[in-house]
Design an enzyme around this catalytic site. Structure first.
Site, PDB file in Angstrom:
ATOM      1  N   CYS A  44      45.676  32.015  14.773  1.00 49.06           N
ATOM      2  CA  CYS A  44      46.217  31.237  15.894  1.00 49.06           C
ATOM      3  C   CYS A  44      47.750  31.337  15.918  1.00 49.06           C
ATOM      4  CB  CYS A  44      45.789  29.779  15.741  1.00 49.06           C
ATOM      5  SG  CYS A  44      46.239  28.748  17.162  1.00 49.06           S
ATOM      6  N   ASP A  46      49.591  28.932  16.358  1.00 48.35           N
ATOM      7  CA  ASP A  46      50.054  27.645  15.826  1.00 48.35           C
ATOM      8  C   ASP A  46      51.059  27.854  14.687  1.00 48.35           C
ATOM      9  OD1 ASP A  46      50.040  25.207  14.146  1.00 48.35           O
ATOM     10  OD2 ASP A  46      48.474  24.543  15.533  1.00 48.35           O
ATOM     11  N   ARG A  48      51.758  26.261  12.208  1.00 47.38           N
ATOM     12  CA  ARG A  48      51.376  25.793  10.864  1.00 47.38           C
ATOM     13  C   ARG A  48      50.450  26.754  10.134  1.00 47.38           C
ATOM     14  NH1 ARG A  48      48.977  20.370  13.301  1.00 47.38           N
ATOM     15  NH2 ARG A  48      48.226  22.006  14.707  1.00 47.38           N
ATOM     16  N   HIS A 105      41.450  27.285  12.256  1.00 48.82           N
ATOM     17  CA  HIS A 105      42.092  26.164  11.552  1.00 48.82           C
ATOM     18  C   HIS A 105      41.773  24.808  12.176  1.00 48.82           C
ATOM     19  CE1 HIS A 105      45.498  25.173  14.364  1.00 48.82           C
ATOM     20  NE2 HIS A 105      45.126  26.324  14.865  1.00 48.82           N
ATOM     21  N   CYS A 108      43.261  22.549  15.939  1.00 48.99           N
ATOM     22  CA  CYS A 108      43.682  23.633  16.833  1.00 48.99           C
ATOM     23  C   CYS A 108      43.873  23.076  18.253  1.00 48.99           C
ATOM     24  CB  CYS A 108      42.656  24.758  16.845  1.00 48.99           C
ATOM     25  SG  CYS A 108      43.205  26.148  17.861  1.00 48.99           S
TER      26      CYS A 108
HETATM   27 ZN   LIG Z   1      45.097  26.879  16.848  1.00 51.51          ZN
END
Ligand SMILES: [Zn+2]
Length: 218
Positions: A44, A46, A48, A105, A108
């Site tokens: 992703c 993302d 993190r 994850h 999300c």
């Molecule tokens: Zn995600």
């Protein structure tokens, strides 16, 4: 981007350069002639869940695709332009990676938007709704199997189910199927629970995820 933010990034690059270029000149000399990663990771976007940070990987180890909700679309050469499919094609056919890891994850945002119906096409979001439709079959499967569970649980089920769906979609690419048959390309589903700091591996049939014993040595 503010000047201060650029300087912060440059300072980070300085630390990176000191660590790798000064400490590992042989590695960089080798990498300057080409890359031979063994693993394609689809993760992703993302902030993190950076796969190289999460796995402490060195430059040259991972070929990485990142997108909203770590999705793989089905093979569809007829329409549009396909960044994800092009990267998979290059990794599997040219780099001949040995493993493809779908790294999903917890928490999300893409999956949450899909589950709450806020990802639909609108004036506010021109692209996310269409993109997240890739995971619509996963959502429908989760809603059918987990009736009555709360929203957080449904999101978590969908985060995992969408990994299984992406692995199924990977198999719709002829060159992926060919690499599985001819040279044993492995498709692996991993789920990172960023709340608990734990990793889970998908069963080969895609129906369940079990915790990975991270004390085991490679
Ligand atoms: Zn995600």
């Amino acid at each position: 981007m503010g000047r201060r933010e650029i300087l912060r990034l440059v300072a980070g690059f300085r630390r990176f350069r000191d660590r790798y270029f000064v400490g590992e000149e042989a590695l960089y000399q080798r990498l300057s002639t080409g890359q031979t990663p063994k693993t394609l990771v689809i993760a992703c976007s993302d902030s993190r869940v950076d796969p190289a940070l999460l796995t402490d990987a060195s430059p040259g180890e991972l070929f990485v695709v990142r997108n909203v909700a770590n999705l793989v679309p089905p093979c569809d050469p007829g329409r549009g332009v396909h960044g994800v499919s092009a990267a998979i094609e290059f990794a599997v056919k040219s780099l001949k990676v040995e493993h493809v890891v779908i790294l999903g994850h917890r928490q999300c945002g893409g999956i949450r938007a899909l589950m709450s119906d806020t990802a639909k096409e609108s004036d506010e979001h021109l692209f996310i709704g269409k993109w997240m439709k890739i995971a619509q079959p996963a959502k429908e499967r989760v809603l059918a199997r987990h009736q009555g569970e709360d929203f957080e649980a449904l999101c978590q089920h969908c985060e995992m189910q969408s990994i299984a769906s992406s692995i199924e979609n990977l198999k719709t690419f002829p060159f992926v199927r060919q690499a599985i048959e001819e040279r044993g390309l492995e498709l692996i589903g991993i789920y990172f629970d960023l709340e608990k700091g734990e990793l889970f591996e998908m069963a080969s049939d895609g129906t369940s995820f079990t915790p990975i014993d991270i004390t085991a040595r490679a």
